[in-house]
Design an enzyme around this catalytic site. Sequence first.
Site: not given
Ligand SMILES: [Cu+2]
Length: 708
Positions: A350, A438
């Site tokens: 990321d 996330y």
């Molecule tokens: Cu995870």
Amino acid sequence: MAEPSFARLSLFLFSFLLLFATYSWVFGPDSSFHVRKTLRSDPKLRVDHSSQQPHHPLDPLTVQEIERVRTILSGHDPGFGSGSATIHSMALDEPEKLRVIQWKKGNRLPSRRAEVVALSGGQSHVMTVDLDSGRVVSDLVNPTCGYPILTMDDIFAASQIPFKSIEFNRSIEARGVKFSDLACITPFAGWFGSAEEGHRIIRVQCYTLQDTSNYFMRPIEGLYVTVDIDNLEVIKIVDKGQVPIPKAAGTEYRFGIHNKPVHMDHINPISMEQPDGPSFRVEDGHMVKWANWAFHIKADQRAGMIISQATVRDSETGEPRSVMYKGFPSELFVPYMDPEEGWYYKAYMDAGELGLGPTAMSLVPLNDCPRNAYYIDGVFSSPDGKAIVQPNMICLFERYAGDVSWRHSEILIPNVDIRESRPKVTLVARMATSVGNYDYIFDWEFQTDGLIRATVAASGMLMVKGSPYENVDDLGDKEDDAGPLISENVIGVVHDHFITFHLDMDVDGPMNNSLVKVHLEKQRVPTGKSPRKSYLKVKKYVAKTEKDAQIKLSLYDPYEFHIVNPDRKSRIGNPAGYRIIPGGNAASLLDHDDPPQIRGAFSNNQIWVTQYNRSEQYAGGVLVYQSHGDDTLQVWSDRDHSIENKDIVLWYTLGFHHVPCQEDYPVMPTVAASFELKPANFFESNPILGAAPFFDKDLPVCKPFASS
Ligand SMILES: [Cu+2]
Ligand SMILES: *[C@@H]1O[C@H](CO)[C@@H](O)[C@H](O)[C@H]1NC(C)=O
Ligand SMILES: *[C@@H]1O[C@H](CO)[C@@H](O)[C@H](O)[C@H]1NC(C)=O
Ligand SMILES: *[C@@H]1O[C@H](CO)[C@@H](O)[C@H](O)[C@H]1NC(C)=O
């Protein structure tokens, strides 16, 4: 609920939706996409960024400097003026380390330069732009395999490409999903061989927003699209047949919308009081001074938050002593454990593929950071070279969590009441980034005893897979390889998270640092010498080269790892040192020839030490998108340079294995792991021996309604 906090909450929700509009859209008109670019007029901003000047050699590029880079680039390559060339990342090209160290407040700043990573004519360019001379002083074309960070425009454009395909439309219609309910995200493609080279590709995977904002829990499984980002074409559509779409009920997480009762007693409001105000100050926007610490802090498009020049004052002499020149999360690697079509390529990096900065939304006051927090904005460049301000991206606050920093009560001296105890107050710098599903919360915490703790907490939404099964009993022996069933028709796919920190330790100066491995070795006592049969003995080994410092942690072969400066000895002759103390951790167990692991090879060890090289900042390489792993920490370390008595960089990989469970649905409670940098013979003795305890008189009891 009181009015003011409700207003704040809705503001938060509004900005949250904006992110989705920019990050991973959702089919439909593109109205809010432009709103974010005008955030500069956001009333939340305390600082007038349009007139900001740099004050320190490491200060990030200002709005004016970013605009100047844009002008210079247009002169260098007409593509930047016409929009055919795009800026994928821009940051200060930091001056040489020695110049920064020698710089004193009041001196002229070293020349200001920008490092720009751009795409022009299908080529990756890594450029250095000198702001003083107005010239592009270097322009490397395709220096390594891989492409720059994706822009929000890339991602938005990619998410729209499947709609060009009648086959895709038919697959959606066949599933009975309304186009207005579609939310399509763009998982990064990774790299799986030559068929994928020469153009940028990405995957598109769709969900339904019907009756929920948590579309991540409603995957449209079995329909997998691969698109070409540059030519805006569909490359491949696979429809493996319909899989039931998991239900919407129970997926919503917004306050006041989910309405699910919580069976627990009410917790009264709680907050920390600082009757005399905070004890830290932020000078010129970026220099933080607190207790015995001073450090520079800045927001960064790629790393999110960077701490530089952390120095701690010597407890005896008051001299500021260097500990860490630079610390930041240099890559974040999340490989999923499902080899099936539609899932095998999922192994996100990321920081280098998306950047942790642009997805770090404004922090939520009172919830992300306590009331006593101070906020710092991020300033980045848009793909067309205009400055973007990310308000309240970092917060700084003092933490008192009721903990003890040292104590002793004395039982054995009669008639004397000795009960000495000192409170632990720390300073925290925090950022939270939402890289799609996330959320990662990054903390740097400074203690007065010289310890620095870095913590990564993960929350947000799981990446889940649709399943025909509603109950574990129906699975029988057909249990899905991908992971456990965590709700009806929802599989939580097993995955790992690895965060590799770049820790440029400069213990008492940049030179003369070494890694000492302090081994605890079991010794057998010769028969008859002692009633004991075995004990542990400490043996020290100085790592000579980078390969000596490729370290895998083991409980049954324990070491301490110290970065020492043999040039700076304590009064009794120990070299000044800082120790890295691993916390909860996980190792990557993928085979080294597995394509994701080749690219994520920096997770092959938990600790590495390399010789300082200013080009080696990002553990996964400069150009990470579709990279082949030819520019990773593993490659640099295998060059096996000498690291004894040198300027060295410590790298630490913190990891989690994640086997999802029902509590992770529909949004995960945070899980955290940390590591510490702790003085080891750095101070002559306990540096906070003289710290004062708290007394009642110092802490007035604040009456309700007394403070704002
Ligand atoms: Cu995870
Ligand atoms: C697919 O459907 C969308 C939404 O109805 C429409 O805009 C698009 O033109 C369609 N694509 C094709 C190729 O028909
Ligand atoms: C420290 O490093 C400098 C520069 O490399 C070197 O000249 C000096 O000898 C070193 N000091 C010790 C004690 O090794
Ligand atoms: C510094 O790092 C770059 C990138 O890995 C490499 O090309 C260069 O050779 C290194 N320099 C030295 C002196 O090792």
